[in-house]
Design a protein around this motif. Structure first.
Motif, mmCIF file in Angstrom:
data_model
loop_
_atom_site.group_PDB
_atom_site.id
_atom_site.type_symbol
_atom_site.label_atom_id
_atom_site.label_comp_id
_atom_site.label_asym_id
_atom_site.label_seq_id
_atom_site.Cartn_x
_atom_site.Cartn_y
_atom_site.Cartn_z
ATOM 1 N N UNK A 216 -1.615 79.331 54.671
ATOM 2 C CA UNK A 216 -1.092 80.667 54.985
ATOM 3 C C UNK A 216 -1.528 81.092 56.379
ATOM 4 N N UNK A 217 -2.803 80.895 56.686
ATOM 5 C CA UNK A 217 -3.287 81.206 58.033
ATOM 6 C C UNK A 217 -2.547 80.392 59.083
ATOM 7 N N UNK A 218 -2.407 79.097 58.834
ATOM 8 C CA UNK A 218 -1.745 78.228 59.811
ATOM 9 C C UNK A 218 -0.293 78.640 60.029
ATOM 10 N N UNK A 219 0.402 79.001 58.944
ATOM 11 C CA UNK A 219 1.798 79.417 59.069
ATOM 12 C C UNK A 219 1.934 80.669 59.910
ATOM 13 N N UNK A 220 1.041 81.637 59.708
ATOM 14 C CA UNK A 220 1.126 82.877 60.488
ATOM 15 C C UNK A 220 0.732 82.629 61.936
ATOM 16 N N UNK A 221 -0.248 81.771 62.190
ATOM 17 C CA UNK A 221 -0.579 81.418 63.568
ATOM 18 C C UNK A 221 0.637 80.812 64.276
ATOM 19 N N UNK A 222 1.320 79.895 63.600
ATOM 20 C CA UNK A 222 2.524 79.286 64.166
ATOM 21 C C UNK A 222 3.579 80.346 64.455
ATOM 22 N N UNK B 203 -1.786 62.317 67.964
ATOM 23 C CA UNK B 203 -1.222 62.972 66.777
ATOM 24 C C UNK B 203 -1.049 61.911 65.693
ATOM 25 N N UNK B 204 -1.874 62.019 64.672
ATOM 26 C CA UNK B 204 -2.019 60.912 63.731
ATOM 27 C C UNK B 204 -0.871 60.799 62.743
ATOM 28 N N UNK B 205 -0.305 61.918 62.310
ATOM 29 C CA UNK B 205 0.777 61.825 61.334
ATOM 30 C C UNK B 205 1.589 63.107 61.324
ATOM 31 N N UNK B 206 2.749 63.023 60.690
ATOM 32 C CA UNK B 206 3.580 64.211 60.450
ATOM 33 C C UNK B 206 3.436 64.577 58.979
ATOM 34 N N UNK B 207 2.885 65.742 58.732
ATOM 35 C CA UNK B 207 2.633 66.209 57.378
ATOM 36 C C UNK B 207 3.931 66.538 56.660
ATOM 37 N N UNK B 208 3.850 66.597 55.342
ATOM 38 C CA UNK B 208 4.980 67.028 54.534
ATOM 39 C C UNK B 208 5.083 68.549 54.460
ATOM 40 N N UNK B 209 4.092 69.256 55.027
ATOM 41 C CA UNK B 209 4.136 70.725 55.042
ATOM 42 C C UNK B 209 5.234 71.194 55.997
ATOM 43 N N UNK B 210 5.982 72.196 55.580
ATOM 44 C CA UNK B 210 7.198 72.605 56.274
ATOM 45 C C UNK B 210 7.001 72.832 57.770
ATOM 46 N N UNK B 211 5.959 73.567 58.152
ATOM 47 C CA UNK B 211 5.824 73.955 59.553
ATOM 48 C C UNK B 211 5.267 72.897 60.475
ATOM 49 N N UNK B 212 4.793 71.769 59.929
ATOM 50 C CA UNK B 212 4.123 70.819 60.799
ATOM 51 C C UNK B 212 5.075 70.181 61.807
ATOM 52 N N UNK B 213 6.296 69.911 61.390
ATOM 53 C CA UNK B 213 7.264 69.355 62.337
ATOM 54 C C UNK B 213 7.476 70.307 63.508
ATOM 55 N N UNK B 214 7.537 71.604 63.225
ATOM 56 C CA UNK B 214 7.693 72.597 64.290
ATOM 57 C C UNK B 214 6.482 72.608 65.219
ATOM 58 N N UNK B 215 5.297 72.500 64.620
ATOM 59 C CA UNK B 215 4.085 72.461 65.441
ATOM 60 C C UNK B 215 4.063 71.233 66.339
ATOM 61 N N UNK B 216 4.420 70.082 65.795
ATOM 62 C CA UNK B 216 4.446 68.868 66.604
ATOM 63 C C UNK B 216 5.417 69.012 67.771
ATOM 64 N N UNK B 217 6.575 69.603 67.515
ATOM 65 C CA UNK B 217 7.548 69.808 68.591
ATOM 66 C C UNK B 217 6.985 70.757 69.643
ATOM 67 N N UNK B 218 6.320 71.803 69.207
ATOM 68 C CA UNK B 218 5.740 72.779 70.124
ATOM 69 C C UNK B 218 4.658 72.151 70.992
ATOM 70 N N UNK C 296 -2.412 73.652 63.860
ATOM 71 C CA UNK C 296 -2.409 75.090 64.149
ATOM 72 C C UNK C 296 -3.631 75.463 64.978
ATOM 73 N N UNK C 297 -4.780 74.872 64.662
ATOM 74 C CA UNK C 297 -5.968 75.099 65.486
ATOM 75 C C UNK C 297 -5.734 74.598 66.907
ATOM 76 N N UNK C 298 -5.073 73.449 67.027
ATOM 77 C CA UNK C 298 -4.771 72.904 68.352
ATOM 78 C C UNK C 298 -3.799 73.807 69.108
ATOM 79 N N UNK C 299 -2.866 74.429 68.409
ATOM 80 C CA UNK C 299 -1.948 75.353 69.071
ATOM 81 C C UNK C 299 -2.719 76.480 69.748
ATOM 82 N N UNK C 300 -3.700 77.025 69.053
ATOM 83 C CA UNK C 300 -4.543 78.060 69.663
ATOM 84 C C UNK C 300 -5.293 77.481 70.858
ATOM 85 N N UNK C 301 -5.892 76.300 70.670
ATOM 86 C CA UNK C 301 -6.645 75.670 71.757
ATOM 87 C C UNK C 301 -5.767 75.423 72.977
ATOM 88 N N UNK C 302 -4.536 74.966 72.745
ATOM 89 C CA UNK C 302 -3.631 74.665 73.853
ATOM 90 C C UNK C 302 -3.171 75.925 74.569
#
Length: 347
Positions: free
Chosen positions: A176-182, A282-297, A264-270
């Motif tokens: 939940x935290x990661x999704x809102x950070x994204x 970047x070790x893998x693409x998670x099955x969690x919905x927002x991870x693909x968006x984070x990787x693209x970002x 999501x932590x890396x997004x803040x760091x970046x």
């Protein structure tokens, strides 16, 4: 805190690429392993990179937002899983043992004590964050302290000779935290950022989205400043991850990035220091919905797509043998010249 991260000097790029291209193979035949070898060599600024004292750190903390029923599991599971880590019985323990990674478990803010478990490092900021439905998850002071504690741990590992670091997490409610950070830091619609976490069904996912929509509306003035967003919606483990990433990049360490929470932590760091990304694998693409968006970002190209959604740094541990393979071929594979093989590639 200020972070002084320099991007790797590109002066060696041509020499590194020549070394890769003149190995006994067609140019480009090792695909993504070649890009990985090039990255590691650039990070270490050498044609003969070495992976020393590889280490994985799992930061654990509880989240006040879990009280709102955003997870399939109760908050007590965070504490129980840390005990499982300390006993050596979790997936991350298995994969670290298998692949030769040292493992440190950190209490960044879990409810309850681990005084009886010397294997758990005490970096507790508080007994979990506040529920950000009603108040910011942490104070600015707590957020800064979490960043500093994550950074100090990396200082110790670096002083001990570690130059490759994987980072994982554990915390019920942290998707939940990661999704809102994204959502907050990219402007993506919240519905695109919120996923099933530990396995919510359709009704549970709808409740989670509705809860987080209310939570975002409760903080209309938070803005886009990364640390303000982190303090309002983050977790103590996410903040310590962020500090660890930034300090590791300052030390020119190779960073292994896990799934949705770590990204999501890396997004803040970046957002604080964009040069951190040059040090990240970047070790893998998670099955969690927002991870693909984070990787693209973040511009991340994941090494693995295994449908993982466990966290704990498991993706880092599973991908580490690929990092070893990239460094291994760069250092040990014969060149056309050393093998006495005619090179018709034009390299």
């Amino acid at each position: 805190m200020s972070w002084h991260i320099l991007p790797p000097d590109s002066a060696l790029s041509t020499a590194i690429q020549h070394k890769i291209d003149t190995k006994t193979k067609p140019v480009g035949a090792l695909g993504e392993l070649e890009a990985l070898a090039r990255q590691v060599a650039l990070v270490q600024q050498t044609l003969t990179p070495q992976l020393r004292q590889p280490h994985l750190v799992v930061f654990a903390a509880d989240h006040g937002i879990a009280e709102a029923g955003v997870s399939q599991y109760p908050p007590e599971v965070t504490h129980q899983m840390v005990r499982n880590f300390a006993a050596g019985g979790a997936a991350i323990n298995v994969f670290c043992r298998q692949n030769g990674l040292a493992l440190t478990i950190v209490d960044a803010g879990v409810r309850g004590s681990f005084a009886d478990l010397p294997a758990v490092r005490d970096q507790k900021i508080a007994e979990g964050t506040r529920n950000f439905l009603h108040a910011p998850a942490m104070t600015p002071t707590q957020c800064q302290e979490a960043l500093q504690r994550g950074a100090r741990l990396v200082d110790e590992l670096h002083e001990g000779g570690c130059n490759v670091l994987g980072l994982g997490e554990m915390g019920i409610g942290n998707t939940s935290s990661a999704a809102v950070l994204l959502h907050q830091l990219t402007g993506r619609p919240l519905a695109e950022c919120v996923g099933r976490g530990t396995g919510l069904d359709a009704a549970g996912l709808a409740r989670k989205l509705a809860t987080l929509t209310r939570a975002v509306a409760a903080h209309p003035a938070v803005g886009l400043e990364p640390l303000a967003v982190l303090a309002t919606f983050g977790g103590f483990e996410i903040a310590q991850l962020c500090g660890a990433m930034l300090r590791a990049a300052e030390h020119r360490m190779l960073l292994l990035i896990d799934g949705f929470i770590a990204s999501a932590a890396l997004l803040v760091a970046a957002r604080l220091a964009p040069a951190v990304l040059a040090y990240c694998v970047f070790c893998h693409e998670s099955d969690e919905l927002g991870h693909r968006l984070l990787l693209a970002e973040l511009g991340g190209r994941p090494l693995l797509r295994l449908g993982l959604r466990l966290g704990e740094g498991t993706g880092c541990a599973l991908a580490y043998p690929l990092v070893q393979a990239a460094v291994g071929f760069l250092n040990e594979m014969a060149s056309f010249e050393s093998a006495g093989v005619p090179d018709d590639s034009g390299a």
